[in-house]
Scaffold this motif. Structure first.
Motif, PDB file in Angstrom:
ATOM      1  N   ILE A  49       0.861  -1.180   0.000  1.00  0.00           N
ATOM      2  CA  ILE A  49       0.000   0.000   0.000  1.00  0.00           C
ATOM      3  C   ILE A  49       0.903   1.238   0.000  1.00  0.00           C
ATOM      4  N   SER A  50       0.672   2.161  -0.946  1.00  0.00           N
ATOM      5  CA  SER A  50       1.603   3.278  -1.105  1.00  0.00           C
ATOM      6  C   SER A  50       1.558   4.257   0.068  1.00  0.00           C
ATOM      7  N   PRO A  51       2.659   5.012   0.247  1.00  0.00           N
ATOM      8  CA  PRO A  51       2.733   5.992   1.336  1.00  0.00           C
ATOM      9  C   PRO A  51       1.555   6.966   1.287  1.00  0.00           C
ATOM     10  N   ARG A  52       1.181   7.453   2.458  1.00  0.00           N
ATOM     11  CA  ARG A  52       0.096   8.431   2.655  1.00  0.00           C
ATOM     12  C   ARG A  52      -1.297   7.884   2.341  1.00  0.00           C
ATOM     13  N   SER A  53      -1.397   6.581   2.056  1.00  0.00           N
ATOM     14  CA  SER A  53      -2.733   6.009   1.813  1.00  0.00           C
ATOM     15  C   SER A  53      -3.476   5.838   3.130  1.00  0.00           C
ATOM     16  N   LYS A  54      -4.797   5.920   3.020  1.00  0.00           N
ATOM     17  CA  LYS A  54      -5.654   5.616   4.173  1.00  0.00           C
ATOM     18  C   LYS A  54      -6.608   4.527   3.719  1.00  0.00           C
ATOM     19  N   ILE A  55      -6.555   3.371   4.365  1.00  0.00           N
ATOM     20  CA  ILE A  55      -7.413   2.261   3.937  1.00  0.00           C
ATOM     21  C   ILE A  55      -8.206   1.699   5.113  1.00  0.00           C
ATOM     22  N   ALA A  56      -9.299   1.043   4.770  1.00  0.00           N
ATOM     23  CA  ALA A  56     -10.104   0.344   5.779  1.00  0.00           C
ATOM     24  C   ALA A  56     -10.320  -1.073   5.264  1.00  0.00           C
ATOM     25  N   VAL A  57      -9.877  -2.064   6.025  1.00  0.00           N
ATOM     26  CA  VAL A  57     -10.059  -3.468   5.650  1.00  0.00           C
ATOM     27  C   VAL A  57     -11.278  -3.978   6.412  1.00  0.00           C
ATOM     28  N   ILE A 170     -12.220  -2.552  -8.073  1.00  0.00           N
ATOM     29  CA  ILE A 170     -11.085  -1.628  -8.113  1.00  0.00           C
ATOM     30  C   ILE A 170      -9.929  -2.135  -7.255  1.00  0.00           C
ATOM     31  N   ASP A 171      -8.770  -2.246  -7.868  1.00  0.00           N
ATOM     32  CA  ASP A 171      -7.576  -2.767  -7.211  1.00  0.00           C
ATOM     33  C   ASP A 171      -7.133  -1.830  -6.087  1.00  0.00           C
ATOM     34  N   ALA A 172      -6.848  -2.419  -4.915  1.00  0.00           N
ATOM     35  CA  ALA A 172      -6.463  -1.612  -3.748  1.00  0.00           C
ATOM     36  C   ALA A 172      -5.140  -0.884  -3.965  1.00  0.00           C
ATOM     37  N   VAL A 173      -4.270  -1.437  -4.816  1.00  0.00           N
ATOM     38  CA  VAL A 173      -2.963  -0.819  -5.061  1.00  0.00           C
ATOM     39  C   VAL A 173      -2.987   0.030  -6.327  1.00  0.00           C
ATOM     40  N   GLU A 174      -3.438  -0.567  -7.424  1.00  0.00           N
ATOM     41  CA  GLU A 174      -3.369   0.095  -8.722  1.00  0.00           C
ATOM     42  C   GLU A 174      -4.453   1.148  -8.924  1.00  0.00           C
TER      43      GLU A 174
END
Length: 424
Positions: A49-57, A170-174
């Motif tokens: 997961i790229s820097p500064r990302s905010k994710i919720a699993v 939608i891809d979580a990374v791309e």
């Protein structure tokens, strides 16, 4: 480097993570099932997961998640609005099926749901859009994603109004897979720069999509999900109403603002076929100040040239001043003062296309490469992509620019706005 750690999630809970500014974080599904913004995590595979990302699993049935690397924030939340979001998806899904059936039965063909997601800055609009799109794709639909948020730019870069069909979760990374995006370059990150031009591009995009839908029953039934700006007062509110009208929206999802919801209900009550629905925003939403938003814009532009995880190699090219023409949209009086009534001031024409002199003012600006063949086609033509001006040699009359791929530019007509980027 922090060691890897595991989080055990109960059903209908989520792990919220904010990645730091410098290092990517790796994440994987250790057991159970979970998703990031509606897209299921593959079992056992590490994702960066790229820097500064905010994710919720999020997990519907329970899961164990493993993290590896440094994050700024990580915690498990058991109160989420996901059940209400998935309920909205179920209603949209039923409407898509209805639209598809109406077409195959040769009755008056219904359009699929046209959902516009609105709300103030940092209310989770783009996250909800991703979920609704990904869940629709899981059901076999190919909805159209429309992004009107020029401040952040989720389809290509900030400063654009764009749309693209979404065929896979939608891809979580791309991020959003881009097959055939339709992109209009507004060139600024705020609508105050040229509100009339913003409306013109919204209209152009809506017209283009209507043409596509008229020849594609599947896309028409799948409908669209529209992301909007976070400015919901004054001109921002006016542009919101204009978008609802222009795209013929029938579902308005309002995230986290009672006042906006009641205003929209009041103004749209004359349109009985428009549903205005208030939804709670996620508790994981982080408010961003101007500096953080600016940094996010910069990262988005960098991502365009270098890829989300630095996996692309852009090319530096040199072109003569005489080989390109650069245009600005807006500016220039509509009529000379002598032709106006006494005392009237000439007004700048918001859609006038003006050729500009190439000089060092273009340094560090991002320019759009237009598909237009002639300058008068610039407003109605979408763009092929972008270049970034890294050097201007006024003496030798040469421009050095960065492009995502080698070779000649697909067009000699370039558009300039106020979109700057300092590579670094």
């Amino acid at each position: 480097m922090a060691s890897s750690r595991q989080f055990k999630l109960a059903k209908e809970s989520e792990l919220r993570v904010e990645v730091g500014p410098d290092m990517p974080l790796r994440i994987r599904l250790f057991s159970g099932t979970a998703e990031i913004f509606g897209t299921e995590l593959p079992p056992s595979n590490w994702l960066s997961i790229s820097p500064r990302s905010k994710i919720a699993v999020f997990t519907w049935n329970g899961a164990t998640i493993e993290l590896d690397g440094v994050s700024e924030v990580e915690y498990v939340a058991d109160e989420t609005p996901m059940v209400s979001y998935v309920n909205v998806h179920a209603i949209l899904d039923a409407r898509r099926a209805q639209a598809k059936a109406s077409h195959s039965n040769n009755v008056d063909s219904l359009q699929g749901p046209r959902v516009i997601v609105v709300g103030p800055t940092d209310s989770g609009k783009s996250s909800l859009c991703k979920m609704l799109l990904s869940w629709a794709c899981k059901q076999g639909w190919k909805p159209t994603y429309v992004d009107l948020d020029i401040g952040q730019g989720y389809i290509t870069i900030p400063g654009c109004i764009a749309a693209t069909p979404v065929e896979m979760p939608i891809d979580a990374v791309e991020g959003i897979p881009l097959e055939m995006p339709i992109v209009y370059f507004y060139g600024h990150t705020s609508p105050t720069a040229n509100g009339d031009l913003y409306k013109v591009f919204v209209k152009e995009l809506a017209r283009t999509l209507e043409r596509q839908f008229s020849g594609n029953a599947e896309a028409r039934a799948a409908g669209m999900v529209i992301n909007t700006m976070g400015w919901v007062e004054g001109l921002g509110y006016e542009l919101l109403l204009n978008a609802i009208d222009t795209f013929n929206c029938d579902v308005v999802l309002v995230l986290g603002q009672e006042k906006l919801c009641s205003m929209l209900k009041e103004v749209l009550k004359t349109k009985p076929k428009v549903d205005v629905v208030k939804l709670h925003k996620s508790g994981g939403i982080v408010m961003r100040n101007q500096k953080v938003r600016q940094k996010a814009r910069s990262l988005k532009i960098r991502e365009y040239f270098y890829g989300p995880i630095n996996d692309l190699s852009p090319h530096s090219n040199i072109v003569n001043f005489s080989d390109i023409s650069v245009y600005r949209i807006g500016g220039g009086p509509q009529a000379p003062r002598s032709a106006l009534p006494i005392g009237a001031e000439p007004v700048a024409d918001p859609t006038r296309v003006v050729a500009i002199n190439i000089n060092r003012d273009l340094l560090h600006l991002v320019l759009a490469v237009s598909y237009a063949k002639e300058p008068d086609q610039i407003i109605s033509s979408n763009v092929a992509g972008y270049i970034y001006v890294t050097d201007i040699d006024v003496v030798r009359k040469k421009i050095t620019y960065l492009a995502p791929c080698p070779g000649e530019l697909p067009s000699k007509l370039l558009i300039v706005g106020t979109l700057t980027w300092l590579e670094g």
